[in-house]
Motif scaffolding. Structure first.
Motif, PDB file in Angstrom:
ATOM      1  N   ILE A  35       0.862  -1.197  -0.100  1.00 19.28           N
ATOM      2  CA  ILE A  35      -0.009   0.100  -0.059  1.00 19.28           C
ATOM      3  C   ILE A  35       0.863   1.229   0.019  1.00 19.28           C
ATOM      4  CG2 ILE A  35      -1.711   1.409   1.344  1.00 19.28           C
ATOM      5  CD1 ILE A  35      -2.756  -1.425   2.237  1.00 19.28           C
ATOM      6  N   ALA A  36       1.793   1.243   0.800  1.00 17.79           N
ATOM      7  CA  ALA A  36       2.609   2.519   0.908  1.00 17.79           C
ATOM      8  C   ALA A  36       3.397   2.557  -0.374  1.00 17.79           C
ATOM      9  CB  ALA A  36       3.818   2.313   1.901  1.00 17.79           C
ATOM     10  N   LEU A  37       3.886   1.671  -1.192  1.00 19.94           N
ATOM     11  CA  LEU A  37       4.742   1.516  -2.395  1.00 19.94           C
ATOM     12  C   LEU A  37       3.579   2.279  -3.286  1.00 19.94           C
ATOM     13  CD1 LEU A  37       7.074   1.299  -4.374  1.00 19.94           C
ATOM     14  CD2 LEU A  37       6.382  -1.118  -4.697  1.00 19.94           C
ATOM     15  N   PHE A  38       2.498   1.678  -3.380  1.00 20.15           N
ATOM     16  CA  PHE A  38       1.381   2.010  -4.253  1.00 20.15           C
ATOM     17  C   PHE A  38       1.145   3.664  -4.267  1.00 20.15           C
ATOM     18  CE2 PHE A  38      -3.228   3.335  -5.097  1.00 20.15           C
ATOM     19  CZ  PHE A  38      -3.346   2.895  -6.225  1.00 20.15           C
ATOM     20  N   PHE A  39       1.159   4.620  -3.162  1.00 21.53           N
ATOM     21  CA  PHE A  39       0.920   5.644  -3.017  1.00 21.53           C
ATOM     22  C   PHE A  39       2.470   6.668  -3.327  1.00 21.53           C
ATOM     23  CE2 PHE A  39      -2.542   3.789  -0.377  1.00 21.53           C
ATOM     24  CZ  PHE A  39      -3.496   4.524  -0.768  1.00 21.53           C
ATOM     25  N   VAL A  40       3.461   5.975  -3.263  1.00 25.74           N
ATOM     26  CA  VAL A  40       4.628   6.614  -3.895  1.00 25.74           C
ATOM     27  C   VAL A  40       4.462   6.661  -5.378  1.00 25.74           C
ATOM     28  CG1 VAL A  40       7.101   6.598  -3.844  1.00 25.74           C
ATOM     29  CG2 VAL A  40       6.061   6.224  -1.833  1.00 25.74           C
ATOM     30  N   VAL A  41       4.202   5.585  -5.941  1.00 25.65           N
ATOM     31  CA  VAL A  41       4.570   5.438  -7.502  1.00 25.65           C
ATOM     32  C   VAL A  41       3.102   5.981  -8.202  1.00 25.65           C
ATOM     33  CG1 VAL A  41       4.490   3.753  -9.263  1.00 25.65           C
ATOM     34  CG2 VAL A  41       5.970   3.657  -7.156  1.00 25.65           C
ATOM     35  N   PHE A  42       1.936   5.721  -7.609  1.00 29.83           N
ATOM     36  CA  PHE A  42       0.773   5.780  -8.249  1.00 29.83           C
ATOM     37  C   PHE A  42       0.361   7.131  -8.572  1.00 29.83           C
ATOM     38  CE2 PHE A  42      -4.018   5.665  -8.915  1.00 29.83           C
ATOM     39  CZ  PHE A  42      -3.839   4.746  -9.758  1.00 29.83           C
ATOM     40  N   PRO A  43       0.492   8.070  -7.695  1.00 31.59           N
ATOM     41  CA  PRO A  43       0.051   9.420  -8.054  1.00 31.59           C
ATOM     42  C   PRO A  43       0.840  10.020  -9.561  1.00 31.59           C
ATOM     43  CG  PRO A  43       0.608   9.419  -5.743  1.00 31.59           C
ATOM     44  CD  PRO A  43       0.938   7.994  -6.331  1.00 31.59           C
ATOM     45  N   ILE A  44       1.677   9.340  -9.685  1.00 34.66           N
ATOM     46  CA  ILE A  44       2.504   9.749 -11.245  1.00 34.66           C
ATOM     47  C   ILE A  44       1.544   9.361 -12.433  1.00 34.66           C
ATOM     48  CG2 ILE A  44       4.632   9.682 -12.621  1.00 34.66           C
ATOM     49  CD1 ILE A  44       6.017   8.909 -10.046  1.00 34.66           C
ATOM     50  N   LEU A  45       0.813   8.332 -12.173  1.00 37.57           N
ATOM     51  CA  LEU A  45       0.060   7.870 -13.177  1.00 37.57           C
ATOM     52  C   LEU A  45      -1.436   8.521 -13.373  1.00 37.57           C
ATOM     53  CD1 LEU A  45       0.964   4.014 -12.495  1.00 37.57           C
ATOM     54  CD2 LEU A  45       1.832   5.511 -14.424  1.00 37.57           C
ATOM     55  N   ILE A  46      -1.681   9.310 -12.284  1.00 37.64           N
ATOM     56  CA  ILE A  46      -3.190   9.825 -12.325  1.00 37.64           C
ATOM     57  C   ILE A  46      -3.192  10.929 -13.360  1.00 37.64           C
ATOM     58  CG2 ILE A  46      -5.027  10.954 -10.779  1.00 37.64           C
ATOM     59  CD1 ILE A  46      -3.651   9.539  -8.604  1.00 37.64           C
ATOM     60  N   ASN A  47      -4.488  10.806 -14.175  1.00 36.13           N
ATOM     61  CA  ASN A  47      -4.621  11.965 -14.999  1.00 36.13           C
ATOM     62  C   ASN A  47      -6.221  12.287 -14.555  1.00 36.13           C
ATOM     63  OD1 ASN A  47      -5.668  13.583 -17.239  1.00 36.13           O
ATOM     64  ND2 ASN A  47      -4.716  12.115 -18.604  1.00 36.13           N
ATOM     65  N   ASN A  48      -6.231  13.748 -14.295  1.00 35.97           N
ATOM     66  CA  ASN A  48      -7.342  14.324 -13.837  1.00 35.97           C
ATOM     67  C   ASN A  48      -8.100  15.084 -14.722  1.00 35.97           C
ATOM     68  OD1 ASN A  48      -7.938  13.311 -11.134  1.00 35.97           O
ATOM     69  ND2 ASN A  48      -6.486  14.786 -10.308  1.00 35.97           N
ATOM     70  N   ASN A  49      -8.184  14.722 -15.956  1.00 34.53           N
ATOM     71  CA  ASN A  49      -9.018  15.292 -17.065  1.00 34.53           C
ATOM     72  C   ASN A  49     -10.501  14.785 -17.269  1.00 34.53           C
ATOM     73  OD1 ASN A  49      -9.687  16.331 -19.498  1.00 34.53           O
ATOM     74  ND2 ASN A  49      -8.791  15.310 -20.803  1.00 34.53           N
ATOM     75  N   LEU A  50     -11.185  15.781 -16.142  1.00 29.66           N
ATOM     76  CA  LEU A  50     -12.542  15.429 -15.973  1.00 29.66           C
ATOM     77  C   LEU A  50     -13.547  15.639 -17.149  1.00 29.66           C
ATOM     78  CD1 LEU A  50     -12.865  16.703 -12.390  1.00 29.66           C
ATOM     79  CD2 LEU A  50     -12.945  14.186 -12.894  1.00 29.66           C
ATOM     80  N   THR A  51     -13.000  16.289 -18.192  1.00 26.61           N
ATOM     81  CA  THR A  51     -13.914  16.582 -19.401  1.00 26.61           C
ATOM     82  C   THR A  51     -14.291  15.217 -20.136  1.00 26.61           C
ATOM     83  OG1 THR A  51     -11.904  16.860 -20.849  1.00 26.61           O
ATOM     84  CG2 THR A  51     -12.741  18.769 -19.683  1.00 26.61           C
ATOM     85  N   LYS A  52     -13.599  14.195 -19.958  1.00 26.00           N
ATOM     86  CA  LYS A  52     -13.810  12.847 -20.769  1.00 26.00           C
ATOM     87  C   LYS A  52     -14.938  12.203 -19.593  1.00 26.00           C
ATOM     88  CE  LYS A  52     -10.637  13.521 -23.824  1.00 26.00           C
ATOM     89  NZ  LYS A  52     -10.870  13.365 -25.070  1.00 26.00           N
ATOM     90  N   ILE A  53     -15.063  12.250 -18.589  1.00 31.09           N
ATOM     91  CA  ILE A  53     -16.290  11.810 -17.712  1.00 31.09           C
ATOM     92  C   ILE A  53     -17.336  12.581 -17.789  1.00 31.09           C
ATOM     93  CG2 ILE A  53     -16.816  11.219 -15.424  1.00 31.09           C
ATOM     94  CD1 ILE A  53     -14.344   9.623 -16.256  1.00 31.09           C
ATOM     95  N   THR A  54     -18.493  11.537 -18.066  1.00 32.39           N
ATOM     96  CA  THR A  54     -19.717  12.167 -18.129  1.00 32.39           C
ATOM     97  C   THR A  54     -20.854  11.799 -17.100  1.00 32.39           C
ATOM     98  OG1 THR A  54     -20.748  10.283 -19.229  1.00 32.39           O
ATOM     99  CG2 THR A  54     -19.961  11.820 -20.768  1.00 32.39           C
ATOM    100  N   SER A  55     -21.871  12.208 -17.046  1.00 29.75           N
ATOM    101  CA  SER A  55     -22.894  12.016 -15.873  1.00 29.75           C
ATOM    102  C   SER A  55     -23.667  10.463 -16.016  1.00 29.75           C
ATOM    103  CB  SER A  55     -23.883  13.016 -15.677  1.00 29.75           C
ATOM    104  OG  SER A  55     -24.735  13.166 -17.007  1.00 29.75           O
ATOM    105  N   SER A  56     -23.318   9.993 -17.236  1.00 29.77           N
ATOM    106  CA  SER A  56     -23.880   8.652 -17.380  1.00 29.77           C
ATOM    107  C   SER A  56     -23.349   7.415 -16.856  1.00 29.77           C
ATOM    108  CB  SER A  56     -24.165   8.030 -19.037  1.00 29.77           C
ATOM    109  OG  SER A  56     -22.838   8.152 -19.481  1.00 29.77           O
ATOM    110  N   PRO A  57     -24.207   6.392 -16.256  1.00 30.99           N
ATOM    111  CA  PRO A  57     -23.315   5.402 -15.518  1.00 30.99           C
ATOM    112  C   PRO A  57     -22.618   4.415 -16.552  1.00 30.99           C
ATOM    113  CG  PRO A  57     -25.798   5.262 -15.510  1.00 30.99           C
ATOM    114  CD  PRO A  57     -25.432   6.173 -16.322  1.00 30.99           C
ATOM    115  N   GLN A  58     -21.570   4.302 -15.993  1.00 32.36           N
ATOM    116  CA  GLN A  58     -20.295   3.628 -16.770  1.00 32.36           C
ATOM    117  C   GLN A  58     -19.341   2.562 -16.155  1.00 32.36           C
ATOM    118  OE1 GLN A  58     -17.290   6.870 -17.962  1.00 32.36           O
ATOM    119  NE2 GLN A  58     -19.009   7.953 -17.246  1.00 32.36           N
TER     120      GLN A  58
END
Length: 166
Positions: free
Chosen positions: A6-29
């Motif tokens: 879990i600790a390793l996950f939080f060191v490496v993983f944030p680099i991979l996150i892309n917060n481009n919310l424009t691609k997310i819609t309000s429909s279920p997915q």
């Protein structure tokens, strides 16, 4: 789950996150849960390979780590991991808001037609945040009340001085 992983996950993983919310819609997915941070916070990978940090809408849990606000935090995190980590889940959105100011998604999720937020509350792993309005609030209030009465999870395990604020 091993805390070193879990600790390793939080060191490496944030680099991979892309917060481009424009691609997310309000429909279920559908999305795959690829990481668990706390008992209500997780990482979703959508079919376009975009990764987002998300919270269960209308559910709060004990803070992770050490201190006075972490009673039952590990149990809540473990419960959520067992329920959804690695699973493909249905993401649904509240009518009011789909993300917070930091770009984290606020979602309802279900796996095999089971409302995961309701399951967290039913097991006593969390509570409803005070002052928030959300679509499932009345349903969730009834579930939380039953968990409190039955002293499920944190309602039976944590000191009264901790519980009076939730």
């Amino acid at each position: 789950m091993d805390l070193k992983i879990i600790a390793l996950f939080f060191v490496v993983f944030p680099i991979l996150i892309n917060n481009n919310l424009t691609k997310i819609t309000s429909s279920p997915q559908m999305a795959i849960v690829i990481g668990i941070e706390t008992g209500n916070t997780f990482y979703l990978q959508f079919k376009n390979d975009k990764v987002f940090r998300a919270y269960l809408r209308g559910v709060d849990v004990p803070d992770a780590g050490t201190g006075v606000n972490n009673c039952f935090a590990k149990e809540a995190q473990s419960f959520l991991a067992k329920k959804i980590l690695g699973w493909r889940v249905l993401i649904e959105w509240d009518r009011g808001i789909g993300s917070d100011l930091r770009g984290n998604l606020l979602t309802y999720i279900s796996e095999n037609n089971i409302d995961i937020g309701a399951e967290v509350l039913r097991g006593g792993y969390g509570w409803i945040p005070l002052g928030n309005y959300f679509d499932k609030k009345n349903k969730y209030l009834k579930i939380e009340e039953r968990a409190r009465i039955n002293r499920e999870g944190l309602w039976g395990a944590c000191p009264e001085k901790y519980l009076r604020y939730h």
